[in-house]
Each structure stands twice: as structure tokens, then as C-alpha cells.
Design a protein around this motif. Structure first.
Motif, mmCIF file in Angstrom:
data_model
loop_
_atom_site.group_PDB
_atom_site.id
_atom_site.type_symbol
_atom_site.label_atom_id
_atom_site.label_comp_id
_atom_site.label_asym_id
_atom_site.label_seq_id
_atom_site.Cartn_x
_atom_site.Cartn_y
_atom_site.Cartn_z
ATOM 1 N N THR A 92 0.875 -1.111 -0.177
ATOM 2 C CA THR A 92 -0.124 -0.050 0.165
ATOM 3 C C THR A 92 0.875 1.179 0.036
ATOM 4 O O THR A 92 0.526 2.149 -0.736
ATOM 5 C CB THR A 92 -0.734 -0.102 1.255
ATOM 6 N N ASN A 119 2.513 1.858 -3.562
ATOM 7 C CA ASN A 119 1.368 2.194 -4.340
ATOM 8 C C ASN A 119 0.911 3.620 -4.211
ATOM 9 O O ASN A 119 0.726 4.623 -5.226
ATOM 10 C CB ASN A 119 -0.028 1.419 -4.128
ATOM 11 N N PHE A 140 -14.227 6.844 -8.634
ATOM 12 C CA PHE A 140 -15.119 6.066 -7.714
ATOM 13 C C PHE A 140 -16.566 6.499 -8.054
ATOM 14 O O PHE A 140 -17.037 7.821 -7.912
ATOM 15 C CB PHE A 140 -14.932 6.348 -6.303
ATOM 16 N N ALA A 181 -8.433 2.057 -6.646
ATOM 17 C CA ALA A 181 -8.455 1.996 -5.275
ATOM 18 C C ALA A 181 -7.082 1.222 -4.809
ATOM 19 O O ALA A 181 -6.457 1.947 -4.026
ATOM 20 C CB ALA A 181 -9.507 1.534 -4.563
ATOM 21 N N THR A 182 -6.785 0.289 -5.512
ATOM 22 C CA THR A 182 -5.307 -0.545 -4.997
ATOM 23 C C THR A 182 -4.321 0.510 -5.550
ATOM 24 O O THR A 182 -3.364 0.567 -4.688
ATOM 25 C CB THR A 182 -5.285 -1.908 -5.889
ATOM 26 N N GLY A 212 -3.120 2.960 -2.998
ATOM 27 C CA GLY A 212 -2.642 2.425 -1.652
ATOM 28 C C GLY A 212 -3.759 2.035 -0.763
ATOM 29 O O GLY A 212 -3.381 1.815 0.351
ATOM 30 N N LEU A 213 -4.972 2.231 -1.392
ATOM 31 C CA LEU A 213 -6.210 1.595 -0.186
ATOM 32 C C LEU A 213 -5.920 -0.029 -0.224
ATOM 33 O O LEU A 213 -5.489 -0.839 -1.082
ATOM 34 C CB LEU A 213 -7.409 1.757 -0.744
ATOM 35 N N THR A 214 -6.144 -0.576 1.150
ATOM 36 C CA THR A 214 -6.242 -1.946 1.295
ATOM 37 C C THR A 214 -7.351 -2.610 0.460
ATOM 38 O O THR A 214 -8.357 -1.986 0.432
ATOM 39 C CB THR A 214 -6.088 -2.120 2.758
ATOM 40 N N GLN A 262 -10.135 -1.527 2.779
ATOM 41 C CA GLN A 262 -10.669 -0.001 2.562
ATOM 42 C C GLN A 262 -11.567 0.177 1.246
ATOM 43 O O GLN A 262 -12.475 0.902 1.122
ATOM 44 C CB GLN A 262 -9.619 0.747 2.724
#
Lengths: 246, 265
Positions: A75, A78, A91, B145-146, B149-151, B154
Motif C-alpha cells: 500500500t 502504491n 469512484f 483504489a489499489t 494505496g488502499l487496502t 478499505q
């Protein structure tokens, strides 16, 4: 040398199909690297391997000299290596501002006030701050892509990967996105761009990689790659493509 | 007394209502309680199962891969077992089974057991419904989202599931309605729900048609109301149909409201 990323002997196969073979190159601070090549040459797969959306089958990726796959949390890596997608991937359940705020709060641990302030700064930069309340479905393709760029910038990454950022856009909207990207390059952002926009590559890139059949055929500054390509395969590709563009 | 014995359908209905109205009301409340808590808990179970089942298998690292595979297998077993057997059988097995091994005693109230049975049964269906909802959300958003850096957790909670749940609201409503009706099978473990009260009332005078006519009406009112309420909630979840543009080229302080249905304001 201030190398941010170093790709070493990267390989990727899907089943028996080898998509990337022995890819090696490095990305230094402030580099703007355009990756060109025909469809199926492995450009997008390369980009997706670099931020581990695809797991490489071999080789390694060094981030400031350290193995990115093993030495740090995925994470965190990234959040340092941002990505802009061909299909925007905003989103859908939140407005533009929230799109830009989510990662800052959840990944970087910023407070909402600070996150919103930065989001507005970057939205301003891409000319989208007026549309902060709009939902993705209410925007045009060019607006969506600019919002997506702002979302990536909000994480303040060291490198930004662009996967064919203008390929899904109507021709008249390509310009607004390329302008934003050109401004970023001018401001010293380190960028790795898979693109079919040859004139953009020629004018903005500091280096151009030409890929074919899963290998990097030629890695040169645009001035020499576009005017005097050394490899026959590069010459062939450019002849086909430049006949239509530029 | 003889003058009070009803002579036709309508008088029987009003007679039974007068005599057993309170009992029916209690039954209705129990049915609602079981259906509401069962659906909500089942929904939560379904969410958890769906989140766990969508964890991507990490390549190459066996020590995370193997436990995850076992977990996926167990979750599949849970879903198959509870979707593949009737709830009426599940309630017998679970209720009398746990009594036999001593988890619950003879005198334990039956309501918690009933809620547990409905929840765990609904959870199995919900897990599949929610999986469908997750698939309906464009995979690219998960990748985006990945990429920031979101898990997995999340991105599921903040991005994917809110959209997935909105898409599956009609199916969730279905489950709710099914639970209102199918909680009637819990009469086999002597839960005092609506159907059970109907049976008691009907039995005392042998007036099955009249008693269950009333019960049917109550079920209909319940399911109809719930359907309408869910439709309302669905509309609320769609979000605003308009947005505000902050500032125009000539006036940075201007606010322009743009409406999606073409009615600018």
C-alpha cells in the motif's frame, strides 16, 4: 544518481504466453518517459507490473535501490507510484472532491480539512475545481480524466504512470488532457506514459521507449528516435504510424 | 351464550379478531422482529463473507495462499449447505441439535434461536447476492483504489460495497419479504410468530379458513409496506440528481446548479 525506479529483467507471462521478456530500464527524478508500440506489444502490462496490478513472473523492481516487492508494504509503494487509467476509474459513489480526499485520509492519514485543501489545489491545477461537487457520471470524458489525474496527484507520488490516458476520449477532449500532462512535465513531475500520441511523445518526453513483442526494442531521446531510429523495427513502426499522425 | 356464536364468514372474522386480536398482534411483532433482525444480521454476515471471498490470492507466497484457500473452501461449504437445505429442516437440526449437545437448555426462550437460524440462512443467500453486486461494479475502480494505496478492506468498504449494495437493493428487498413469510416455518420449534398464533386461534373453534384469512391479510400488509419502504430507501440511495458548479469564467463567486434531468435551476 537519483534513480526512483529501476526495472531489472522483468518478465511476465499469462499461462504459456510470454508477454514481457527481460525488460530493464530505469526511471530517474524528473524523467518523462513515453512508451510507444503497437497494441499487444506489452506496454500496458509493463505499466501494470510496475505498480503490481499484475504480479511479475520474474525479475525485480527496485524503488530507491530496494526491492519494491519484498522490502516495503504494497500500500505504501502504491501511494508513492501513482496511476492514471485509460478508463478513468473514478469512484462512482462519490463526487470529484471525495475521490481526491479518500486516499489522502485513509492511506496518508491526513485530516479532512488538510485533505480537502490539497484536493482543491490539485483540482485547480487540472482546471476541475469548479466541478468538485459533480459525480463522475455527470462529467465528460476529458473532465473525468482530469479529475482522475488530480486524484493521483493528491497522493503526491514520486512517479505517475499513465496507461493510455487519452485513448478513451473523443478527439476534441484529447487536447485538454494532454495540456494538463504537459504542464505536469514542465513542473518537473516524473512520468511514465504509455501512449499513441506521437506528437506528444516527441514534444514532451525526455526519453521514448519503443516496445514490440514484449521487449524494449529501442530506448532513446525523442529527437533521435523519431528522426533517426536505429532499429529496423522502430523504423517500420514509425513509418506506419507517422503516416497518419504528426 | 348461544346467541353469540357467529353464523357467517364475516361474523366469524370479527369474532376471531375480537378474541384473538391481541394474540395476532403479538405474533405479528414476533414475525417482524425475526424478519428484521434476521435480514439485517444476514446482510452483515453476507457482507463479511463477500469481503473475505474477494480477497485476491497472492501469487507465489504459499503461507498466505494456503490459509486463504482453506478459508474460501469453508465459506463455500457454508453457502452450499445453507442454500441447499430447507430452513424448516435447518431449524430442527440447529435447535434440537444444540439442545442435545447442551448449548441451550430446555427452558431457553426460542426467539434468539429463531433469529440465529434466520440470520445464518439469510447470510448464505446474501453472500451470493452481494458477490453479484460486487461483480456489477466495474473492476477498474478496485484497481484504482489499489493504485492509490488502499487496502482490500478499505476499497471494499469505501468504494465497491456502497455501489454494490445500491445495485442489489431489489434483491435485498426480496430477501426481506421472503423472511417475513418464511419465518412461519419456525412454528416447528414453537416460536410464537404470526402463523403459529393463527394455528392456535383456528384450532380452538375449528375455523381454519377465517383465521388464516386474517393471517394472510396481515402478511400481505407487512410485505406490501416493506416493499414500499425499501423502494423509498432505494430512491434515496441514488443520490442527488444535480450538482453545483463553483465559479464561472467571469465570476468566481457564482454558483450554477446543473440538474441531470435537464431542469436547470
Amino acid at each position: 544518481m537519483s534513480e526512483i525506479l529501476e526495472i531489472r529483467h522483468l518478465e511476465k507471462s499469462f499461462g504459456d504466453h510470454l508477454v514481457l521478456r527481460d525488460i530493464s530500464f530505469s526511471v530517474g527524478q524528473g524523467d518523462v518517459i513515453c512508451i510507444i508500440g503497437s497494441s499487444g506489444s506489452g506496454k500496458s502490462t509493463l505499466l501494470r507490473c510496475i505498480n503490481f496490478l499484475e504480479t511479475p513472473s520474474g525479475g525485480e523492481i527496485l524503488y530507491h535501490g530496494q526491492n519494491a516487492a519484498t522490502s516495503m508494504k504494497r500500500t505504501r509503494y502504491n501511494s508513492r507510484v501513482g496511476m492514471v487509467f485509460q478508463s478513468f476509474n473514478l469512484f462512482g459513489n462519490m463526487n470529484v472532491l471525495s475521490n481526491c480526499v479518500l486516499g489522502q485520509m485513509r492511506v496518508l492519514g491526513r485530516k479532512r480539512d488538510e485533505a480537502e485543501e490539497r484536493a482543491l489545489t490539485y483540482l485547480e491545477k487540472v482546471g476541475m475545481s469548479a466541478y468538485r461537487d459533480a459525480r463522475p457520471a455527470q462529467l465528460s470524458g476529458g473532465q473525468k480524466q482530469r479529475a482522475a489525474i488530480a486524484r493521483a496527484l493528491c497522493m503526491e507520488p514520486e512517479v505517475l504512470l499513465f496507461d493510455e490516458p487519452t485513448s478513451a476520449l473523443d478527439p476534441e477532449m484529447v487536447g485538454e488532457v494532454l495540456n494538463v500532462m504537459q504542464d505536469l512535465a514542465g513542473a518537473g513531475m516524473t512520468m511514465l506514459i504509455v501512449t499513441h500520441e506521437m506528437s506528444f511523445a516527441r514534444d514532451v518526453a525526455s526519453r521514448v521507449l519503443f516496445m514490440e513483442g514484449g521487449v524494449i526494442v529501442e530506448d532513446a531521446p525523442p529527437s533521435s528516435l523519431f528522426t533517426s531510429p536505429r532499429q529496423p523495427r522502430t523504423q517500420e513502426f514509425l513509418r506506419r504510424v507517422l503516416a497518419r499522425q504528426l | 351464550m348461544a346467541a353469540n356464536i357467529p353464523t357467517n364468514f364475516f361474523s366469524w372474522v370479527s369474532f376471531l379478531m375480537e378474541k384473538y386480536g391481541d394474540l395476532f398482534l403479538k405474533g405479528t411483532l414476533v414475525t417482524l422482529e425475526v424478519a428484521i433482525s434476521g435480514t439485517i444480521l444476514g446482510f452483515v454476515i453476507g457482507l463479511l463473507v463477500a469481503i473475505l471471498r474477494t480477497i485476491p490470492l497472492p501469487q507465489g507466497r504459499w503461507y498466505t495462499r494456503v490459509p486463504l484457500k482453506i478459508l474460501h473452501f469453508l465459506l463455500n461449504v457454508y453457502i452450499e449447505v445453507f442454500r441447499g437445505t430447507p430452513m424448516i429442516v435447518q431449524s430442527m437440526v440447529i435447535y434440537y441439535g444444540s439442545m442435545m449437545v447442551g448449548i441451550i437448555g430446555r427452558g431457553t426462550p426460542v426467539l434468539p434461536a429463531a433469529i440465529f437460524i434466520v440470520s445464518i440462512n439469510t447470510g448464505a443467500y446474501m453472500a451470493e447476492i452481494i458477490r453479484g453486486g460486487i461483480i456489477s461494479v466495474d473492476q477498474g475502480q478496485k484497481e484504482a483504489a489499489t493504485a492509490i494505496g488502499l487496502t482490500h478492506w478499505q476499497s471494499m468498504v469505501h468504494v465497491i460495497l456502497p455501489q454494490a449494495v445500491r445495485n442489489i437493493m431489489p434483491s435485498i428487498g426480496n430477501e426481506f419479504v421472503v423472511n417475513i413469510k418464511d419465518s412461519s416455518v419456525l412454528n416447528v420449534i414453537s416460536l410464537n410468530e404470526l402463523y403459529f398464533t393463527g394455528k392456535s386461534a383456528a384450532g380452538s373453534y375449528g375455523r381454519y379458513f377465517e383465521a388464516f384469512f386474517i393471517i394472510a391479510l396481515v402478511y400481505l400488509v407487512l410485505t406490501f409496506t416493506v416493499t414500499r419502504l425499501l423502494r423509498l430507501l432505494e430512491r434515496k440511495m441514488e443520490g442527488k440528481k444535480h450538482y453545483t458548479i463553483h465559479g464561472s469564467q467571469s465570476d468566481s463567486a457564482s454558483r450554477i446548479t446543473v440538474s441531470m434531468d435537464g431542469k436547470g435551476k
